[in-house]
Design a protein around this motif. Structure first.
Motif, PDB file in Angstrom:
ATOM      1  N   GLY A  12     -11.531  -5.140   0.981  1.00  0.00           N
ATOM      2  CA  GLY A  12     -12.965  -4.719   0.482  1.00  0.00           C
ATOM      3  C   GLY A  12     -12.876  -5.173  -1.177  1.00  0.00           C
ATOM      4  O   GLY A  12     -13.783  -5.407  -1.748  1.00  0.00           O
ATOM      5  N   THR A  13     -11.873  -4.303  -1.665  1.00  0.00           N
ATOM      6  CA  THR A  13     -12.066  -4.455  -2.967  1.00  0.00           C
ATOM      7  C   THR A  13     -10.695  -4.479  -4.309  1.00  0.00           C
ATOM      8  O   THR A  13      -9.392  -4.744  -3.533  1.00  0.00           O
ATOM      9  N   MET A  14     -10.640  -4.659  -5.580  1.00  0.00           N
ATOM     10  CA  MET A  14      -9.653  -5.261  -5.907  1.00  0.00           C
ATOM     11  C   MET A  14      -8.852  -3.810  -6.009  1.00  0.00           C
ATOM     12  O   MET A  14      -7.635  -4.089  -5.916  1.00  0.00           O
ATOM     13  N   ALA A  15      -9.570  -2.576  -6.499  1.00  0.00           N
ATOM     14  CA  ALA A  15      -8.598  -1.786  -6.060  1.00  0.00           C
ATOM     15  C   ALA A  15      -7.678  -1.438  -4.806  1.00  0.00           C
ATOM     16  O   ALA A  15      -6.950  -1.159  -5.446  1.00  0.00           O
ATOM     17  N   GLU A  16      -8.079  -1.989  -3.853  1.00  0.00           N
ATOM     18  CA  GLU A  16      -7.258  -1.508  -2.477  1.00  0.00           C
ATOM     19  C   GLU A  16      -6.049  -2.655  -2.416  1.00  0.00           C
ATOM     20  O   GLU A  16      -5.171  -2.089  -2.108  1.00  0.00           O
ATOM     21  N   ALA A  17      -6.473  -4.057  -3.184  1.00  0.00           N
ATOM     22  CA  ALA A  17      -5.428  -4.908  -3.017  1.00  0.00           C
ATOM     23  C   ALA A  17      -4.464  -4.748  -4.006  1.00  0.00           C
ATOM     24  O   ALA A  17      -3.438  -4.814  -3.955  1.00  0.00           O
ATOM     25  N   GLN A  18      -4.936  -4.109  -5.913  1.00  0.00           N
ATOM     26  CA  GLN A  18      -3.939  -3.445  -5.981  1.00  0.00           C
ATOM     27  C   GLN A  18      -2.836  -2.188  -5.983  1.00  0.00           C
ATOM     28  O   GLN A  18      -2.007  -2.667  -6.070  1.00  0.00           O
ATOM     29  N   GLU A  19      -3.303  -1.812  -5.170  1.00  0.00           N
ATOM     30  CA  GLU A  19      -2.402  -0.752  -5.019  1.00  0.00           C
ATOM     31  C   GLU A  19      -2.193  -1.051  -3.133  1.00  0.00           C
ATOM     32  O   GLU A  19      -0.704  -0.490  -3.783  1.00  0.00           O
ATOM     33  N   LEU A  20      -2.334  -2.413  -2.912  1.00  0.00           N
ATOM     34  CA  LEU A  20      -1.717  -2.548  -1.906  1.00  0.00           C
ATOM     35  C   LEU A  20       0.450  -2.993  -2.590  1.00  0.00           C
ATOM     36  O   LEU A  20       0.917  -3.521  -2.313  1.00  0.00           O
ATOM     37  N   ARG A  35      -0.869  -5.548   9.418  1.00  0.00           N
ATOM     38  CA  ARG A  35      -1.659  -3.951  10.210  1.00  0.00           C
ATOM     39  C   ARG A  35      -2.635  -3.135  10.529  1.00  0.00           C
ATOM     40  O   ARG A  35      -3.059  -2.647  11.065  1.00  0.00           O
ATOM     41  N   LYS A  36      -2.078  -2.036   9.435  1.00  0.00           N
ATOM     42  CA  LYS A  36      -3.002  -0.926   9.487  1.00  0.00           C
ATOM     43  C   LYS A  36      -4.043  -1.341   8.136  1.00  0.00           C
ATOM     44  O   LYS A  36      -5.227  -0.940   8.425  1.00  0.00           O
ATOM     45  N   HIS A  37      -4.354  -1.977   7.715  1.00  0.00           N
ATOM     46  CA  HIS A  37      -5.302  -2.128   6.494  1.00  0.00           C
ATOM     47  C   HIS A  37      -6.262  -3.867   6.711  1.00  0.00           C
ATOM     48  O   HIS A  37      -7.566  -3.599   5.655  1.00  0.00           O
ATOM     49  N   PHE A  81     -14.622 -13.996   1.340  1.00  0.00           N
ATOM     50  CA  PHE A  81     -13.698 -13.450   2.252  1.00  0.00           C
ATOM     51  C   PHE A  81     -13.965 -11.644   1.787  1.00  0.00           C
ATOM     52  O   PHE A  81     -14.025 -10.649   2.385  1.00  0.00           O
ATOM     53  N   GLY A  82     -13.142 -11.375   0.632  1.00  0.00           N
ATOM     54  CA  GLY A  82     -12.782 -10.542  -0.011  1.00  0.00           C
ATOM     55  C   GLY A  82     -10.996 -10.612  -1.099  1.00  0.00           C
ATOM     56  O   GLY A  82     -10.970 -11.514  -1.761  1.00  0.00           O
TER      57      GLY A  82
END
Length: 92
Positions: A12-20, A35-37, A81-82
């Motif tokens: 949902g967020t750029m911060a989540e994507a950057q962390e991944l 699978r988890k996120h 979509f995100g």
């Protein structure tokens, strides 16, 4: 016609994507993270989307896939979509 085989993690967020992206760069397993996120139904399959041709995906996603090299993880890519973290699994 260019074709790409890709997997992705949708969040949902750029911060989540950057962390991944950082976790993948540090050696964590892409499929396990998907699978988890991932918010996409493909997450249960490790994020696998399979082969697609030009015009089958939304433009920002397609552009990132076609620009990336096989084996590369690209992102974060924003679509309606995100936020996507994309792994290029194959090109032809």
């Amino acid at each position: 016609m260019a074709q790409c085989n890709a997997s992705h993690i949708l969040v949902g967020t750029m911060a989540e994507a950057q962390e991944l992206m950082q976790r993948i760069a540090s050696g964590e397993d892409f499929a396990a993270l998907a699978r988890k996120h991932s918010k996409c139904p493909s997450g249960k399959d490790g994020g696998k989307l399979g082969w697609f041709s030009r015009g089958q995906m939304v433009a920002p996603f397609e552009k990132a896939c076609l620009a990336g090299k096989e084996g590369e993880v690209v992102g974060p890519v924003k679509t309606q979509f995100g936020w996507h973290v994309i792994r290029i699994d194959g090109k032809k």
